[in-house]
Design an enzyme around this catalytic site. Structure first.
Site, mmCIF file in Angstrom:
data_model
loop_
_atom_site.group_PDB
_atom_site.id
_atom_site.type_symbol
_atom_site.label_atom_id
_atom_site.label_comp_id
_atom_site.label_asym_id
_atom_site.label_seq_id
_atom_site.Cartn_x
_atom_site.Cartn_y
_atom_site.Cartn_z
ATOM 1 N N LYS A 275 0.891 -1.285 0.067
ATOM 2 C CA LYS A 275 -0.357 -0.069 -0.029
ATOM 3 C C LYS A 275 1.007 1.215 0.072
ATOM 4 O O LYS A 275 1.933 1.447 1.007
ATOM 5 C CB LYS A 275 -0.969 0.182 1.318
ATOM 6 C CG LYS A 275 -1.531 1.204 1.394
ATOM 7 C CD LYS A 275 -2.605 1.351 2.657
ATOM 8 C CE LYS A 275 -3.195 2.622 2.801
ATOM 9 N NZ LYS A 275 -4.374 2.646 4.205
ATOM 10 N N ASP A 280 -2.321 10.200 3.954
ATOM 11 C CA ASP A 280 -3.861 9.869 4.175
ATOM 12 C C ASP A 280 -4.425 10.933 5.058
ATOM 13 O O ASP A 280 -4.398 10.637 6.314
ATOM 14 C CB ASP A 280 -4.075 8.434 4.638
ATOM 15 C CG ASP A 280 -5.309 7.770 4.957
ATOM 16 O OD1 ASP A 280 -6.287 8.575 4.289
ATOM 17 O OD2 ASP A 280 -5.438 6.907 5.525
ATOM 18 N N LYS A 287 -9.825 12.928 8.629
ATOM 19 C CA LYS A 287 -9.244 12.678 9.798
ATOM 20 C C LYS A 287 -9.212 13.590 10.838
ATOM 21 O O LYS A 287 -9.081 14.793 10.313
ATOM 22 C CB LYS A 287 -7.961 11.860 9.699
ATOM 23 C CG LYS A 287 -7.798 10.598 8.916
ATOM 24 C CD LYS A 287 -6.425 9.960 8.979
ATOM 25 C CE LYS A 287 -6.318 8.724 8.549
ATOM 26 N NZ LYS A 287 -6.974 7.524 9.033
ATOM 27 N N ASP A 298 1.727 6.166 5.785
ATOM 28 C CA ASP A 298 0.704 5.139 5.192
ATOM 29 C C ASP A 298 1.301 4.687 3.868
ATOM 30 O O ASP A 298 0.595 3.932 3.214
ATOM 31 C CB ASP A 298 -0.554 6.004 4.767
ATOM 32 C CG ASP A 298 -1.970 5.187 5.110
ATOM 33 O OD1 ASP A 298 -1.853 4.171 5.762
ATOM 34 O OD2 ASP A 298 -2.619 5.641 4.468
ATOM 35 N N ASP A 357 -12.186 7.410 4.162
ATOM 36 C CA ASP A 357 -10.945 7.111 4.720
ATOM 37 C C ASP A 357 -10.445 5.675 4.674
ATOM 38 O O ASP A 357 -9.324 5.194 5.324
ATOM 39 C CB ASP A 357 -11.066 7.515 6.229
ATOM 40 C CG ASP A 357 -9.720 7.716 6.891
ATOM 41 O OD1 ASP A 357 -8.708 7.387 6.307
ATOM 42 O OD2 ASP A 357 -9.533 7.829 8.057
ATOM 43 N N GLU A 359 -9.654 3.907 2.348
ATOM 44 C CA GLU A 359 -8.973 4.251 0.860
ATOM 45 C C GLU A 359 -7.904 2.856 0.573
ATOM 46 O O GLU A 359 -7.878 2.632 -0.672
ATOM 47 C CB GLU A 359 -8.479 5.338 0.668
ATOM 48 C CG GLU A 359 -6.931 5.649 1.256
ATOM 49 C CD GLU A 359 -6.715 5.230 2.542
ATOM 50 O OE1 GLU A 359 -7.656 5.438 3.581
ATOM 51 O OE2 GLU A 359 -5.407 5.015 2.918
ATOM 52 N N ARG A 361 -7.934 -0.184 1.001
ATOM 53 C CA ARG A 361 -8.416 -1.432 0.442
ATOM 54 C C ARG A 361 -8.997 -0.960 -1.006
ATOM 55 O O ARG A 361 -8.967 -1.880 -1.950
ATOM 56 C CB ARG A 361 -9.669 -2.040 1.341
ATOM 57 C CG ARG A 361 -10.961 -1.055 1.631
ATOM 58 C CD ARG A 361 -11.672 -1.205 2.729
ATOM 59 N NE ARG A 361 -11.244 -1.032 3.965
ATOM 60 C CZ ARG A 361 -11.414 -1.042 4.897
ATOM 61 N NH1 ARG A 361 -12.684 -1.810 5.130
ATOM 62 N NH2 ARG A 361 -11.201 -0.829 6.177
HETATM 63 N N1 BES Z 1 -4.061 4.270 7.073
HETATM 64 C C1 BES Z 1 -5.206 4.268 7.722
HETATM 65 C C2 BES Z 1 -5.115 3.068 8.972
HETATM 66 C C3 BES Z 1 -4.459 3.705 10.234
HETATM 67 C C4 BES Z 1 -4.968 4.583 10.823
HETATM 68 C C5 BES Z 1 -3.037 2.965 10.494
HETATM 69 C C6 BES Z 1 -4.289 4.857 12.108
HETATM 70 C C7 BES Z 1 -2.518 3.426 11.544
HETATM 71 C C8 BES Z 1 -2.963 4.240 12.506
HETATM 72 C C9 BES Z 1 -6.698 3.785 6.986
HETATM 73 O O1 BES Z 1 -6.456 4.047 5.466
HETATM 74 C C10 BES Z 1 -7.667 4.136 7.708
HETATM 75 O O2 BES Z 1 -8.122 5.017 7.567
HETATM 76 N N2 BES Z 1 -8.474 3.260 8.211
HETATM 77 C C11 BES Z 1 -9.544 3.510 8.819
HETATM 78 C C12 BES Z 1 -10.625 2.558 8.180
HETATM 79 C C13 BES Z 1 -12.250 2.980 8.665
HETATM 80 C C14 BES Z 1 -12.696 4.149 8.028
HETATM 81 C C15 BES Z 1 -13.137 1.699 8.409
HETATM 82 C C16 BES Z 1 -9.663 3.236 10.361
HETATM 83 O O3 BES Z 1 -8.643 2.459 10.773
HETATM 84 O O4 BES Z 1 -10.125 4.142 11.034
HETATM 85 ZN ZN ZN Z 2 -4.718 4.861 4.876
HETATM 86 MN MN MN Z 3 -7.547 5.946 5.557
#
Ligand code: BES
Ligand code: ZN
Ligand code: MN
Length: 506
Positions: A275, A280, A287, A298, A357, A359, A361
């Site tokens: 990825k 992000d 966020k 990210d 967010d 994104e 996947r």
């Molecule tokens: N890159 C983030 C995941 C992440 C967040 C990694 C904080 C490390 C620390 C990912 O793109 C994301 O934002 N995932 C969301 C998914 C949710 C919206 C279903 C998450 O984990 O909050």
């Molecule tokens: Zn992300």
């Molecule tokens: Mn995200």
């Protein structure tokens, strides 16, 4: 740092610093004992006075020890001899290198590599020592106008082995360790770079440079190429950004056709997918501001697969390895994807974007579909995919999901041996319902419960045609707080797995 291997007695070793271990209860290691004998019990006298009790984490520098040819002897506490295992060995090496680096010594010789470690080979000890030494000396200072002011004269490390006969084997293990360390350092550098420097274009340039340096095939798919392929899920993530997205494709071909060198039918490639979200922000589902800077990390999945590829190319492993990196920014903007938007993935399956967010996947699913065309042996994706994985496993274990139990076991084992551990999570059908959408084939989120599992379930819908594993490195790819920075994980896990597949592990 320059490294070498040597066999011979510690007291006759000409060096700025000889490093030997001491266990608790005043138990000297063999190398320490040899120095002690030559020096007429100088070491045991010091130990009897209580200055070095052998506790794990303790170190003591001695100068001008009688009847030795070295300027200093560094004693390193190893803890209880009974409890001395792989983890303790690695900590001892780390402590030794840090202590050595704080002296004025220009070179050092580690005799700790002679200490037997349960269930681990000599080659393992040498590989780990090289990796840990390089890791401890790593600095990321390219944006500091004043470099680290500490004087660092240490330029050369010698790793000692007991038997001359093991020289060739140890040399090979050292070369492997240094190759892995260079992969880890690349992953850390890319991760630590700020988002305004490390853009999708920067990652593509890095890939082209790697291809040039190591004679790899490199292809970078641009937006128009991806449009023609129908990668509308991947492209939807880039819509809010001014940086054009890329899909980086790198092929390393080390397997010799027809010879089946390595293991099994090595002509089919192993594929690593990383990825590569270079920042992000969350997009329209923005966020919160706190620690948002860390979302420059990210792209650590991308960094780790590039790091693993660099290590493999340096070791010239007899395998075929393909690396795929979908890379984009995730930004809000007038053209950005909105919650409720529906996109058609390259596989034909439609996706309702309920949260912009989620994104990772969205860029991975089209890349996994694209991987089909290479007829892979296995596909492993690496991604900072979910905050939920950090809640589940903290910063210790990487989350592992797989549709193939054999592959899962191989990766768990590799992580264990490489001190870069993963823990398997379930990918049961029962969880698939979380992704139901009223308007499309699936939603891109599954709610708060089991967030890392529903993310893996989403990916699993694009990996039906091959053996696949997914590593969620959200908790392990970087550190926050005072030590903020990329860790380089899971380069060690991946390279260990690949070394094993190549039949090159001693
Ligand atoms: N890159 C983030 C995941 C992440 C967040 C990694 C904080 C490390 C620390 C990912 O793109 C994301 O934002 N995932 C969301 C998914 C949710 C919206 C279903 C998450 O984990 O909050
Ligand atoms: Zn992300
Ligand atoms: Mn995200």
């Amino acid at each position: 740092m320059e490294f070498s291997i040597k066999s011979g007695s510690p007291e006759k070793h000409r060096s700025a610093c000889v490093v030997v271990g001491v266990f608790e209860a005043r138990k000297l290691t063999l190398a320490a004992e040899l120095i002690d004998k030559a020096a007429n019990h100088y070491l045991s006298d010091v130990i009897r006075r209580g200055d070095m009790e052998g506790k794990a984490g303790s170190t003591l520098i001695l100068h001008d020890v009688p009847s030795t040819l070295c300027e200093r002897v560094l004693l390193v506490g190893l803890g209880k001899e009974k409890e001395f295992r792989d983890k303790e060995y690695c900590s001892a090496i780390r402590n030794a290198v840090n202590a050595l680096n704080a002296t004025g010594a220009a070179d050092g010789t580690l005799f700790l590599t002679e200490c037997a470690v349960k269930k681990r080979t000599l080659a393992w000890r040498i590989r780990q020592a090289a990796i840990i030494a390089e890791e401890s000396l790593y600095r990321f200072e390219q944006f500091k106008s004043k470099k680290d002011e500490v004087r660092r004269p240490l330029r050369k490390l010698t790793l000692a082995i007991e038997r001359r006969n093991d020289l060739a084997l140890a040399e090979e293990a050292l070369a492997q360790g240094l190759a892995i360390a260079s992969g880890v350092a690349l992953a850390r550098d890319l991760g630590n770079l700020p988002g305004n420097v490390c853009t999708p274009g920067y990652l593509a340039e890095t890939a082209r440079q790697m291809a040039h340096d190591h004679a790899l095939d490199c292809q970078v798919l641009e937006r128009t190429d991806m449009e023609a392929l129908g990668m509308h899920s991947l492209l939807s993530v880039a819509k809010g950004s001014h940086q054009p997205p890329k899909l980086i494709v790198l092929h390393y071909k080390g397997a010799i056709a027809g010879t089946g060198r390595g293991k099994g039918s090595q002509e089919k490639p192993l594929i690593l997918v990383g990825k590569g979200i270079t920042f992000d922000s969350g997009g329209i589902s923005l966020k919160p501001g706190l620690e948002m800077d860390e979302m420059k990390f990210d792209m650590c999945g991308a960094a780790s697969v590039l790091g693993a590829l660099k290590a493999v190319a340096r070791m010239k492993l007899p395998i075929n390895l393909t690396v795929l990196v979908p890379t984009s920014e995730n930004m809000p903007g007038g053209a950005a994807s909105k919650p409720g938007d529906i996109v058609t993935s390259m596989s034909g399956q439609t996706i309702e974007i309920l949260n912009t967010d989620a994104e990772g996947r969205l860029i991975l699913c089209d890349t996994l579909t694209y991987a089909e065309r290479f007829d892979p042996e296995t596909v492993i994706d690496v991604a900072t995919l979910t905050g939920a994985c950090v809640i589940a496993l903290g910063h210790v274990a990487t989350g592992l999901f797989a549709n193939d139990e054999g592959l899962a076991r191989e990766l768990l084992h590799a992580g264990d041996e490489a001190q870069d551990r993963a823990w398997q999570m379930p990918l049961w059908e029962d969880y698939q319902d979380l992704l139901k959408s009223n308007f499309a084939d699936m939603a891109n989120i599954g709610g708060r419960a089991a967030g890392s599992v529903s993310a893996a379930c989403f990916l699993s819908r694009f990996t039906k045609k091959f053996a696949w594993a997914h590593l969620d490195i959200a908790g392990t790819a970087w550190k926050s707080g005072a030590e903020k920075g990329a860790t380089g994980r899971p380069v060690a896990l991946l390279t260990h797995y690949l070394l094993k597949r190549a039949g090159k592990l001693n």
